[in-house]
Design an enzyme around this catalytic site. Sequence first.
Site, mmCIF file in Angstrom:
data_model
loop_
_atom_site.group_PDB
_atom_site.id
_atom_site.type_symbol
_atom_site.label_atom_id
_atom_site.label_comp_id
_atom_site.label_asym_id
_atom_site.label_seq_id
_atom_site.Cartn_x
_atom_site.Cartn_y
_atom_site.Cartn_z
ATOM 1 N N GLY A 181 71.072 -32.401 71.627
ATOM 2 C CA GLY A 181 71.988 -32.294 70.498
ATOM 3 C C GLY A 181 72.879 -33.513 70.353
ATOM 4 O O GLY A 181 72.399 -34.653 70.352
ATOM 5 N N ALA A 182 74.170 -33.263 70.269
ATOM 6 C CA ALA A 182 75.131 -34.342 70.068
ATOM 7 C C ALA A 182 75.164 -35.340 71.220
ATOM 8 O O ALA A 182 75.659 -36.456 71.058
ATOM 9 C CB ALA A 182 76.526 -33.764 69.850
ATOM 10 N N GLY A 215 72.451 -36.598 72.505
ATOM 11 C CA GLY A 215 71.289 -37.465 72.373
ATOM 12 C C GLY A 215 70.060 -36.860 73.013
ATOM 13 O O GLY A 215 69.837 -35.653 72.941
ATOM 14 N N GLY A 260 65.543 -30.477 65.940
ATOM 15 C CA GLY A 260 64.609 -30.742 67.033
ATOM 16 C C GLY A 260 63.249 -31.178 66.536
ATOM 17 O O GLY A 260 62.628 -32.084 67.094
ATOM 18 N N ASP A 261 62.791 -30.545 65.452
ATOM 19 C CA ASP A 261 61.504 -30.929 64.870
ATOM 20 C C ASP A 261 61.563 -32.340 64.293
ATOM 21 O O ASP A 261 60.601 -33.102 64.414
ATOM 22 C CB ASP A 261 61.092 -29.948 63.774
ATOM 23 C CG ASP A 261 60.788 -28.561 64.322
ATOM 24 O OD1 ASP A 261 60.391 -28.460 65.501
ATOM 25 O OD2 ASP A 261 60.954 -27.586 63.574
#
Length: 114
Positions: A44-45, A47, A73-74
């Site tokens: 996520g945030a 990286g 995520g995709d």
Amino acid sequence: GLVDQLLLSEAEVLSRTGLADVPAAAAAVRERMRPESVLVVKMGAAGAAAWTRDAVHSHPAPAVQVVDTIGAGDVFNAGYLAALLRGEPIAHAVRHGVETASLAVSTRPRRYRP
């Protein structure tokens, strides 16, 4: 043991191993993978990071104003795999995945390239 590239989210790698630390969980997963395989963990945030036989390649996410995280995520996966298909090294593929996903989650309508 049958994959070349395993792309998981932070939650997936932690829940599958029962561990609370991403590097430890990644090490546990890598033990069951072939030496030439790559494990990528999307955080996520924070990286993403890719664990190979010899190294960890990580890239932090830029600070962005998030408008929609659906499919992030995709989008990371698409950016990462596209870079690999162009022949880029793992570190560049991780960076490209992070940058592509960061742009996508911070734009409306969504953009995938600058």
